[in-house]
Design a protein around this motif. Structure first.
Motif, PDB file in Angstrom:
ATOM      1  N   ALA A 168     -41.807 -29.573  16.939  1.00 22.92           N
ATOM      2  CA  ALA A 168     -40.902 -29.580  15.677  1.00 22.92           C
ATOM      3  C   ALA A 168     -41.204 -31.094  15.089  1.00 22.92           C
ATOM      4  O   ALA A 168     -41.373 -32.157  15.536  1.00 22.92           O
ATOM      5  N   TYR A 169     -41.572 -31.115  13.681  1.00 25.28           N
ATOM      6  CA  TYR A 169     -41.807 -32.258  12.929  1.00 25.28           C
ATOM      7  C   TYR A 169     -41.224 -32.357  11.757  1.00 25.28           C
ATOM      8  O   TYR A 169     -40.890 -33.461  10.946  1.00 25.28           O
ATOM      9  N   GLY A 170     -40.334 -31.477  11.227  1.00 24.83           N
ATOM     10  CA  GLY A 170     -39.514 -31.576  10.077  1.00 24.83           C
ATOM     11  C   GLY A 170     -38.050 -31.335  10.181  1.00 24.83           C
ATOM     12  O   GLY A 170     -37.673 -32.371  11.434  1.00 24.83           O
ATOM     13  N   SER A 171     -37.373 -30.766   9.430  1.00 17.97           N
ATOM     14  CA  SER A 171     -35.873 -30.769   9.719  1.00 17.97           C
ATOM     15  C   SER A 171     -35.354 -30.348  11.269  1.00 17.97           C
ATOM     16  O   SER A 171     -34.187 -30.878  11.572  1.00 17.97           O
ATOM     17  N   ASN A 172     -36.059 -29.601  11.948  1.00 16.59           N
ATOM     18  CA  ASN A 172     -35.796 -29.241  13.131  1.00 16.59           C
ATOM     19  C   ASN A 172     -35.670 -30.404  14.364  1.00 16.59           C
ATOM     20  O   ASN A 172     -35.380 -30.270  15.349  1.00 16.59           O
ATOM     21  N   LEU A 173     -36.276 -31.640  13.892  1.00 14.73           N
ATOM     22  CA  LEU A 173     -36.172 -32.845  14.529  1.00 14.73           C
ATOM     23  C   LEU A 173     -34.559 -33.113  14.680  1.00 14.73           C
ATOM     24  O   LEU A 173     -34.324 -33.895  15.892  1.00 14.73           O
ATOM     25  N   VAL A 207     -37.905 -31.149  25.786  1.00 13.88           N
ATOM     26  CA  VAL A 207     -38.416 -31.523  26.672  1.00 13.88           C
ATOM     27  C   VAL A 207     -39.078 -32.934  26.636  1.00 13.88           C
ATOM     28  O   VAL A 207     -39.511 -33.534  27.675  1.00 13.88           O
ATOM     29  N   ALA A 208     -39.501 -33.370  25.463  1.00 13.89           N
ATOM     30  CA  ALA A 208     -40.397 -34.653  25.402  1.00 13.89           C
ATOM     31  C   ALA A 208     -40.541 -35.002  23.865  1.00 13.89           C
ATOM     32  O   ALA A 208     -40.289 -34.255  23.112  1.00 13.89           O
ATOM     33  N   VAL A 209     -41.436 -36.002  23.586  1.00 11.08           N
ATOM     34  CA  VAL A 209     -41.440 -36.522  22.311  1.00 11.08           C
ATOM     35  C   VAL A 209     -42.980 -36.286  22.477  1.00 11.08           C
ATOM     36  O   VAL A 209     -43.535 -36.673  23.369  1.00 11.08           O
ATOM     37  N   TRP A 213     -45.578 -37.391  14.508  1.00  9.34           N
ATOM     38  CA  TRP A 213     -44.773 -37.286  15.487  1.00  9.34           C
ATOM     39  C   TRP A 213     -43.632 -36.414  15.557  1.00  9.34           C
ATOM     40  O   TRP A 213     -43.030 -35.799  14.514  1.00  9.34           O
ATOM     41  N   GLY A 214     -43.185 -35.745  16.619  1.00 10.84           N
ATOM     42  CA  GLY A 214     -42.477 -34.589  16.644  1.00 10.84           C
ATOM     43  C   GLY A 214     -41.578 -34.409  18.199  1.00 10.84           C
ATOM     44  O   GLY A 214     -41.933 -35.146  19.017  1.00 10.84           O
ATOM     45  N   ALA A 215     -40.976 -33.508  17.941  1.00 10.29           N
ATOM     46  CA  ALA A 215     -39.987 -33.356  19.285  1.00 10.29           C
ATOM     47  C   ALA A 215     -40.612 -31.812  19.684  1.00 10.29           C
ATOM     48  O   ALA A 215     -40.779 -31.037  19.121  1.00 10.29           O
ATOM     49  N   LEU A 216     -40.662 -31.876  21.336  1.00 15.41           N
ATOM     50  CA  LEU A 216     -41.233 -30.564  21.901  1.00 15.41           C
ATOM     51  C   LEU A 216     -39.948 -29.977  22.466  1.00 15.41           C
ATOM     52  O   LEU A 216     -39.083 -30.619  23.284  1.00 15.41           O
ATOM     53  N   LEU A 262     -35.551 -38.267   9.175  1.00 15.96           N
ATOM     54  CA  LEU A 262     -35.137 -39.544   9.625  1.00 15.96           C
ATOM     55  C   LEU A 262     -34.060 -39.715  11.047  1.00 15.96           C
ATOM     56  O   LEU A 262     -34.361 -40.355  11.918  1.00 15.96           O
ATOM     57  N   ASP A 263     -32.971 -38.879  10.783  1.00  9.81           N
ATOM     58  CA  ASP A 263     -31.993 -38.742  11.971  1.00  9.81           C
ATOM     59  C   ASP A 263     -32.785 -38.349  13.105  1.00  9.81           C
ATOM     60  O   ASP A 263     -32.419 -39.123  14.352  1.00  9.81           O
ATOM     61  N   GLY A 264     -33.485 -37.423  13.121  1.00  9.76           N
ATOM     62  CA  GLY A 264     -34.478 -36.819  14.138  1.00  9.76           C
ATOM     63  C   GLY A 264     -35.300 -37.909  14.726  1.00  9.76           C
ATOM     64  O   GLY A 264     -35.461 -38.223  16.024  1.00  9.76           O
ATOM     65  N   ALA A 265     -36.003 -38.549  13.889  1.00  6.83           N
ATOM     66  CA  ALA A 265     -36.941 -39.581  14.177  1.00  6.83           C
ATOM     67  C   ALA A 265     -36.337 -40.824  14.987  1.00  6.83           C
ATOM     68  O   ALA A 265     -36.979 -41.226  16.062  1.00  6.83           O
ATOM     69  N   ILE A 266     -35.154 -41.324  14.489  1.00  2.00           N
ATOM     70  CA  ILE A 266     -34.407 -42.419  15.133  1.00  2.00           C
ATOM     71  C   ILE A 266     -34.056 -41.908  16.546  1.00  2.00           C
ATOM     72  O   ILE A 266     -33.852 -42.473  17.553  1.00  2.00           O
ATOM     73  N   HIS A 267     -33.431 -40.745  16.478  1.00  3.86           N
ATOM     74  CA  HIS A 267     -32.819 -39.953  17.818  1.00  3.86           C
ATOM     75  C   HIS A 267     -33.741 -39.908  18.705  1.00  3.86           C
ATOM     76  O   HIS A 267     -33.492 -40.249  19.994  1.00  3.86           O
ATOM     77  N   HIS A 268     -34.952 -39.505  18.698  1.00  3.13           N
ATOM     78  CA  HIS A 268     -36.153 -39.185  19.645  1.00  3.13           C
ATOM     79  C   HIS A 268     -36.739 -40.569  19.798  1.00  3.13           C
ATOM     80  O   HIS A 268     -37.813 -40.293  20.426  1.00  3.13           O
ATOM     81  N   GLY A 269     -36.386 -41.537  18.867  1.00  5.29           N
ATOM     82  CA  GLY A 269     -37.186 -43.143  19.475  1.00  5.29           C
ATOM     83  C   GLY A 269     -38.702 -43.023  18.875  1.00  5.29           C
ATOM     84  O   GLY A 269     -39.543 -43.712  19.529  1.00  5.29           O
ATOM     85  N   PHE A 270     -38.910 -42.067  17.645  1.00  9.78           N
ATOM     86  CA  PHE A 270     -40.400 -42.285  17.133  1.00  9.78           C
ATOM     87  C   PHE A 270     -40.686 -43.986  16.713  1.00  9.78           C
ATOM     88  O   PHE A 270     -39.683 -44.627  16.583  1.00  9.78           O
ATOM     89  N   PRO A 271     -42.012 -44.222  16.897  1.00 10.45           N
ATOM     90  CA  PRO A 271     -42.433 -45.715  16.481  1.00 10.45           C
ATOM     91  C   PRO A 271     -41.599 -46.021  15.180  1.00 10.45           C
ATOM     92  O   PRO A 271     -41.799 -45.358  14.199  1.00 10.45           O
ATOM     93  N   GLU A 272     -41.344 -47.450  15.115  1.00  5.96           N
ATOM     94  CA  GLU A 272     -40.965 -47.845  13.793  1.00  5.96           C
ATOM     95  C   GLU A 272     -41.857 -47.585  12.507  1.00  5.96           C
ATOM     96  O   GLU A 272     -41.132 -47.369  11.631  1.00  5.96           O
ATOM     97  N   ALA A 273     -43.164 -47.584  12.773  1.00  7.26           N
ATOM     98  CA  ALA A 273     -44.041 -47.368  11.541  1.00  7.26           C
ATOM     99  C   ALA A 273     -43.859 -45.964  11.014  1.00  7.26           C
ATOM    100  O   ALA A 273     -43.852 -45.882  10.030  1.00  7.26           O
TER     101      ALA A 273
END
Length: 155
Positions: A5-10, A25-27, A60-63, A130-141
């Motif tokens: 998942a890379y879009g709103s499903n994050l 399961v992972a990032v 970046w995405g969530a698995l 954004l909410d998903g990226a922050i929740h999953h700990g994606f890189p700040e860049a």
């Protein structure tokens, strides 16, 4: 099956509502692709995300480990019709994703069939990313890149 998942499903809140039987399961990092917004969603009334090949870029995405029931529901939600690809809003694709915790995994994701004039995403839509990226700990860049996405004025 693992879904990338890379879009709103994050967004963890949205994901829990859409696919409650499919745990995170992972990032992961998808190299050689970029995030863009090539499709207009009549439901969201704005442009929505997809991925496209782009040397030197990363998405970046969530698995998530998908249950068969949730995958069927997600296909319907994303507008993927295996027997009618020309009518599909999104097509399923296999991509190899680097897991942050170890190794590379073959995943399924969705790639948009572009719209002629998709417009821009709304602020509300980008907030899911954004909410998903922050929740999953994606890189700040990457988070900064999402914050810089141009959105519809007043949306």
């Amino acid at each position: 099956m693992i879904y990338f998942a890379y879009g709103s499903n994050l967004d963890p809140v949205q994901w829990a509502l859409r696919c409650p039987g499919s745990p995170h399961v992972a990032v992961g990092r998808l190299d050689g692709y970029r995030l863009h917004f090539p499709r207009h969603s009549p439901v969201r009334r704005c442009a929505v995300a997809s991925i496209g090949a782009a040397a030197g870029e990363v998405v970046w995405g969530a698995l998530y480990r998908m249950s068969a029931q949730d995958l069927e529901a997600l296909d319907a939600r994303e507008g993927h019709f295996a027997d009618r690809p020309d009518e599909s809003r999104y097509l399923r694709a296999s991509v190899r994703v680097a897991r942050l915790d170890a190794g590379v995994v073959e995943t399924v994701t969705y790639v948009a069939n572009p719209s002629p004039d998709p417009g821009l995403p709304s602020e509300d839509y980008v907030k899911h990313l954004l909410d998903g990226a922050i929740h999953h700990g994606f890189p700040e860049a990457y988070v900064a890149m999402l914050r810089s996405v141009k959105t519809m004025v007043g949306a």
